[in-house]
Design a protein around this motif. Structure first.
Motif, PDB file in Angstrom:
ATOM      1  N   ARG A  88     -68.109 -46.538 -64.540  1.00 44.10           N
ATOM      2  CA  ARG A  88     -67.089 -46.075 -65.329  1.00 44.10           C
ATOM      3  C   ARG A  88     -65.752 -45.784 -64.501  1.00 44.10           C
ATOM      4  O   ARG A  88     -64.781 -45.816 -65.400  1.00 44.10           O
ATOM      5  CB  ARG A  88     -67.547 -44.818 -65.980  1.00 44.10           C
ATOM      6  N   LEU A  89     -65.931 -45.558 -63.372  1.00 48.02           N
ATOM      7  CA  LEU A  89     -64.716 -45.055 -62.525  1.00 48.02           C
ATOM      8  C   LEU A  89     -64.218 -46.305 -61.565  1.00 48.02           C
ATOM      9  O   LEU A  89     -63.274 -46.294 -60.883  1.00 48.02           O
ATOM     10  CB  LEU A  89     -65.074 -43.932 -61.681  1.00 48.02           C
ATOM     11  N   PHE A  90     -64.786 -47.568 -61.796  1.00 49.07           N
ATOM     12  CA  PHE A  90     -64.368 -48.587 -61.066  1.00 49.07           C
ATOM     13  C   PHE A  90     -64.589 -48.451 -59.552  1.00 49.07           C
ATOM     14  O   PHE A  90     -63.571 -48.854 -58.898  1.00 49.07           O
ATOM     15  CB  PHE A  90     -63.179 -49.098 -61.573  1.00 49.07           C
ATOM     16  N   VAL A  91     -65.828 -47.711 -58.882  1.00 50.93           N
ATOM     17  CA  VAL A  91     -65.877 -47.604 -57.474  1.00 50.93           C
ATOM     18  C   VAL A  91     -67.368 -48.129 -57.271  1.00 50.93           C
ATOM     19  O   VAL A  91     -68.154 -48.273 -58.167  1.00 50.93           O
ATOM     20  CB  VAL A  91     -65.586 -46.173 -57.112  1.00 50.93           C
ATOM     21  N   SER A 146     -58.072 -38.482 -60.954  1.00 47.61           N
ATOM     22  CA  SER A 146     -57.743 -38.058 -62.335  1.00 47.61           C
ATOM     23  C   SER A 146     -58.650 -38.742 -63.453  1.00 47.61           C
ATOM     24  O   SER A 146     -58.692 -37.894 -64.409  1.00 47.61           O
ATOM     25  CB  SER A 146     -56.135 -38.879 -62.475  1.00 47.61           C
ATOM     26  N   LYS A 147     -59.082 -40.026 -63.110  1.00 53.54           N
ATOM     27  CA  LYS A 147     -60.115 -40.504 -64.009  1.00 53.54           C
ATOM     28  C   LYS A 147     -61.512 -39.605 -64.314  1.00 53.54           C
ATOM     29  O   LYS A 147     -61.978 -39.473 -65.157  1.00 53.54           O
ATOM     30  CB  LYS A 147     -60.538 -41.966 -63.823  1.00 53.54           C
ATOM     31  N   LEU A 148     -61.778 -39.017 -62.980  1.00 58.54           N
ATOM     32  CA  LEU A 148     -62.994 -38.303 -62.998  1.00 58.54           C
ATOM     33  C   LEU A 148     -62.817 -36.928 -63.757  1.00 58.54           C
ATOM     34  O   LEU A 148     -63.577 -36.508 -64.475  1.00 58.54           O
ATOM     35  CB  LEU A 148     -63.393 -38.086 -61.328  1.00 58.54           C
ATOM     36  N   ASN A 149     -61.551 -36.384 -63.548  1.00 57.02           N
ATOM     37  CA  ASN A 149     -61.043 -35.117 -64.130  1.00 57.02           C
ATOM     38  C   ASN A 149     -61.142 -35.445 -65.675  1.00 57.02           C
ATOM     39  O   ASN A 149     -61.663 -34.479 -66.502  1.00 57.02           O
ATOM     40  CB  ASN A 149     -59.912 -34.711 -63.796  1.00 57.02           C
ATOM     41  N   ALA A 205     -66.723 -37.424 -48.538  1.00 57.48           N
ATOM     42  CA  ALA A 205     -65.470 -37.936 -49.090  1.00 57.48           C
ATOM     43  C   ALA A 205     -64.787 -37.717 -50.144  1.00 57.48           C
ATOM     44  O   ALA A 205     -65.815 -36.508 -50.833  1.00 57.48           O
ATOM     45  CB  ALA A 205     -65.812 -39.425 -49.208  1.00 57.48           C
ATOM     46  N   TRP A 206     -63.562 -37.662 -50.509  1.00 60.64           N
ATOM     47  CA  TRP A 206     -63.022 -37.361 -51.666  1.00 60.64           C
ATOM     48  C   TRP A 206     -62.299 -38.429 -52.341  1.00 60.64           C
ATOM     49  O   TRP A 206     -62.051 -39.408 -51.904  1.00 60.64           O
ATOM     50  CB  TRP A 206     -61.839 -36.063 -51.220  1.00 60.64           C
ATOM     51  N   PRO A 207     -62.299 -38.471 -53.719  1.00 59.99           N
ATOM     52  CA  PRO A 207     -61.785 -39.351 -54.608  1.00 59.99           C
ATOM     53  C   PRO A 207     -60.400 -39.654 -54.215  1.00 59.99           C
ATOM     54  O   PRO A 207     -59.727 -38.654 -53.883  1.00 59.99           O
ATOM     55  CB  PRO A 207     -62.122 -39.321 -55.850  1.00 59.99           C
ATOM     56  N   ASP A 208     -59.863 -40.812 -54.357  1.00 59.03           N
ATOM     57  CA  ASP A 208     -58.110 -41.064 -54.276  1.00 59.03           C
ATOM     58  C   ASP A 208     -57.493 -40.283 -55.461  1.00 59.03           C
ATOM     59  O   ASP A 208     -58.456 -39.969 -56.475  1.00 59.03           O
ATOM     60  CB  ASP A 208     -57.902 -42.313 -53.850  1.00 59.03           C
ATOM     61  N   ALA A 209     -56.288 -40.225 -55.385  1.00 57.34           N
ATOM     62  CA  ALA A 209     -55.604 -39.446 -56.581  1.00 57.34           C
ATOM     63  C   ALA A 209     -55.897 -40.076 -57.894  1.00 57.34           C
ATOM     64  O   ALA A 209     -56.123 -39.534 -59.046  1.00 57.34           O
ATOM     65  CB  ALA A 209     -54.208 -39.407 -56.373  1.00 57.34           C
ATOM     66  N   GLU A 210     -56.087 -41.250 -58.173  1.00 55.34           N
ATOM     67  CA  GLU A 210     -56.250 -42.073 -59.234  1.00 55.34           C
ATOM     68  C   GLU A 210     -57.461 -41.968 -59.789  1.00 55.34           C
ATOM     69  O   GLU A 210     -57.730 -41.667 -61.014  1.00 55.34           O
ATOM     70  CB  GLU A 210     -55.752 -43.828 -59.129  1.00 55.34           C
ATOM     71  N   THR A 211     -58.560 -42.080 -58.711  1.00 53.37           N
ATOM     72  CA  THR A 211     -59.874 -41.982 -59.421  1.00 53.37           C
ATOM     73  C   THR A 211     -60.141 -40.340 -59.797  1.00 53.37           C
ATOM     74  O   THR A 211     -60.782 -39.940 -60.607  1.00 53.37           O
ATOM     75  CB  THR A 211     -60.882 -42.363 -58.090  1.00 53.37           C
TER      76      THR A 211
END
Length: 72
Positions: A24-27, A48-51, A40-46
């Motif tokens: 769903r998050l394309f990771v 935002s999608k996660l939020n 690790a921490w998701p990048d800003a774009e991911t």
């Protein structure tokens, strides 16, 4: 609750595997695993999608402040 704990809780509540969430998050599944473990921490774009997906508002932590070198 940490980001990782929140992701695990979200997945369990919605009956999702790490692979399902990753899709769903394309990771990768490994990325989701690393977030859950706090490695690790998701990048800003991911993030935002996660939020949006989790209806939360996690913010990326700021880097630690560096203290100025003491002057002699």
């Amino acid at each position: 609750m940490s980001l990782g704990e929140s992701i695990v809780a979200y997945r369990q509540d919605h009956h999702l595997t790490q692979e399902d969430l990753a899709s769903r998050l394309f990771v990768t599944r490994q990325a989701v695993s690393a977030w859950e473990q706090g490695k690790a921490w998701p990048d800003a774009e991911t993030l935002s999608k996660l939020n949006d997906l989790m209806t939360t508002d996690f913010a990326k932590p700021l880097p630690p402040e560096t203290k100025p070198a003491p002057s002699d």
